[in-house]
Structure formats: structure tokens, C-alpha cells
Design an enzyme around this catalytic site. Structure first.
Site: not given
Ligand code: CP
Ligand code: NVA
Length: 308
Positions: A102, A129, A132, A224, A265, A293
Site C-alpha cells: 500500500r 484500489h 477493493q 467513499d 469501501c 475483501r
Molecule cells: N477499504 C480499505 O482498504 O480499508 P483499509 O484502509 O482499512 O485497509
Molecule cells: N480513497 C480512500 C480509500 C481508503 C480505503 C483513501 O485512499 O484514503
């Protein structure tokens, strides 16, 4: 060997292969069984940002499949700061069988993949993502029994989740509508790619600034956070601009469909992009998404690391 950096890189058949395997693995898990497809395999979980779902669903997924995961916190590796991204990829490749990362800059995950000898999985970048959205497609499939021809309306920021939804949805023949405030649209490159996918699949891309227009006739309404990780300094400005894009009872009613489902998400900012009433209401499938997930990613892991 292949990496999983985004849905745009997969054919629709490959996305279906993942979803079908996820359905099977979920069924087995619900029946109390797990296939040891990744016995003896290890996955590194490399994070530059916080996480609840991504970390725990990958850890549990590896556990179910007989393998193990190693969590590496943002402070530990300090990707690109303590050590170059390329060297981190080279070193990790000597120890583990796969890397889930990530990151902030999408170019960092591309760099990791370029220098890794083991598969790299994108657990969110500033661009997309994809894990997701695999879970989201699985959830829609479970709730609606199909994907093709459904209208998904995403309301809010044209962010990483919006990009993956557009790619995943249009690959599988969905009509994807996006309502964003002016200045928060997806890029032209993303629009062009999604339009090309839609032309091939019989799907459709519908871009607007009007939430009511986007949700009209929608089978799925998705939102989101208004401020993604890494954009915290813009929070105040966004809080002023985004309220017309809140997913609330009024917006749901504007879909004109009794069986519309609502997705997010997570993490949710209740009272901002989604109301409590909707998040906890009868149309919400938020926690099915979160669970899925794990199932969707198990399929990705089995295919990439287990040669399924
Ligand atoms: N939706 C998602 O990716 O959640 P986290 O940021 O908690 O991993
Ligand atoms: N768009 C959000 C998604 C979190 C899972 C972010 O990038 O923070």
C-alpha cells in the site's frame, strides 16, 4: 509470473476467473473448510499508510490458505526513504513468495513490481484500489446475481476507488456513472481507458457533476471518503465543497429502485459522505464488502502465488 497492479491490466475473462474462484473459496470457508493452496508460502504486507481491512483480510486470507503473512509497518521499512524502492523489492524477493504493498505514489508500486522477482499485489495507491473493487464486484454479484447491464453510481471524489470501480465495472459490462464536484473529476486518461473497456463489453461511462442525475435508475450507489489518505491538508476545503454529494435517504430515493444497494469501501466518515441512517439501513452492504475483501484476495493469492 504476473503482478496485480490494477484491473485495467486484466482481461474480463481474468477478472471473472478471480471472481469465480472467490465464490468457490468463500463457499468452502462458510462450510468450515479451507484448501491449503499456499502451504509454506509467505506474503509480505508492506504499508506506507494505515489500514484495517487490507491488513487483516490479507493476513487471514494467507492463514486460511495454509501460508503466512508478515506485516511491515510504514515506520519500519520507510519505502524510498530508508532504502530505495528497488532495493526493498530486491531484498524482499529473496525472502518471501509475494509482496502486497500500500503506497502513496502509484509509480512506487510499479517500481516494486519492476524490481521484484515475486508477484506484487496493489493494496491501494493514490491512483487505484483494485483489491477493493474485486471485493465490490463479488458483493454486487452476490446481491444481484449478475453484473452486466447494472448501473453503478459513484458519488463523491474522483479518487483511487472511483478509478478502480470505473475499470472493473466497464470491463464487466456495467454502466458506471460518476458524480463528482467540479475540480475532482477523474483524469482524461482514465476516462478514455474506461470508455474503451465499455465499448468492448457493452458497458457505459456516464460522467456528471449532478448526484441526482448519476443515481437515477442506479442498482448500486457507492461513495467513499471526501479526503483520502495523504490529502489531509485539504480536509477543510473539501468539507465545504462536498456536502451536496452526501449519500443520504433523499439520494437513495432518487434511484427510483426499491432494491438499490449502497456501498462504501470504508472507513466511513458518518455524517459526511454517508449518513448513519443509510450506512446502517436496509440497503447497506458495507460489511459484506469488507468481508469479501478476504475472499476476493484469497482468489488473487491462489492464482498468483499458488499457480491455481
Ligand atoms: N477499504 C480499505 O482498504 O480499508 P483499509 O484502509 O482499512 O485497509
Ligand atoms: N480513497 C480512500 C480509500 C481508503 C480505503 C483513501 O485512499 O484514503
Amino acid at each position: 509470473m504476473r503482478h496485480f497492479l490494477g484491473l485495467a491490466d486484466l482481461s474480463s475473462d481474468e477478472v471473472w476467473q478471480i471472481l469465480n474462484l472467490a465464490v468457490d473459496l468463500k463457499k468452502e470457508w462458510l462450510d468450515g473448510g479451507n484448501r491449503p493452496l499456499l502451504q509454506g508460502k509467505t506474503l509480505a504486507l508492506l504499508f506506507q499508510k494505515p489500514s484495517l481491512r487490507t491488513r487483516v483480510s490479507f493476513e487471514m486470507g494467507m492463514f486460511h490458505l495454509g501460508g503466512q503473512a508478515i506485516y511491515l509497518s510504514p515506520n519500519e521499512v520507510q519505502l524510498g526513504k530508508r532504502e530505495s524502492v528497488a532495493d526493498v523489492a530486491r531484498v524482499l524477493s529473496r525472502y518471501v513468495d509475494g509482496i502486497m504493498a500500500r503506497v502513496f505514489a502509484h509509480s512506487d508500486i510499479e517500481q516494486l513490481a519492476a524490481h521484484s522477482h515475486v508477484p506484487v499485489i496493489n493494496g491501494l495507491s493514490d491512483y487505484n484500489h483494485p483489491c477493493q473493487v474485486l471485493a465490490d464486484l463479488l458483493t454486487i454479484l452476490e446481491k444481484k446475481g449478475r453484473l452486466e447491464g447494472l448501473r453503478l453510481a459513484y458519488v463523491g471524489d474522483g479518487n483511487n476507488v472511483a478509478v478502480s470501480l470505473l475499470f472493473g465495472g466497464t470491463k464487466l459490462g456495467m454502466e458506471v456513472a460518476l458524480a463528482t464536484p467540479p475540480g475532482y473529476e477523474i483524469t482524461e486518461d482514465v476516462e478514455n481507458l474506461a470508455t474503451a473497456f465499455a465499448e468492448e463489453s457493452g458497458g457505459f461511462v456516464d460522467l456528471t457533476y449532478e448526484p441526482l442525475e448519476a443515481v437515477a435508475g442506479a442498482d448500486v450507489i457507492y461513495t467513499d471518503t471526501w479526503t483520502s489518505m495523504g490529502q489531509e491538508e485539504e480536509t477543510r476545503k473539501r468539507l465545504k465543497l462536498f456536502p451536496p454529494y452526501q449519500v443520504n435517504e433523499r439520494l437513495l430515493a432518487a434511484s427510483g429502485k426499491d432494491d438499490v444497494i449502497v456501498m462504501h469501501c470504508l472507513p466511513a466518515h458518518r455524517g459526511q459522505e454517508i449518513t448513519d441512517e443509510v450506512a446502517d439501513g436496509p440497503h447497506s452492504v458495507l460489511f459484506d464488502q469488507a468481508e469479501n475483501r478476504m475472499h476476493a484476495q484469497k482468489a488473487v493469492l491462489a492464482l498468483l502465488l499458488g499457480g491455481q
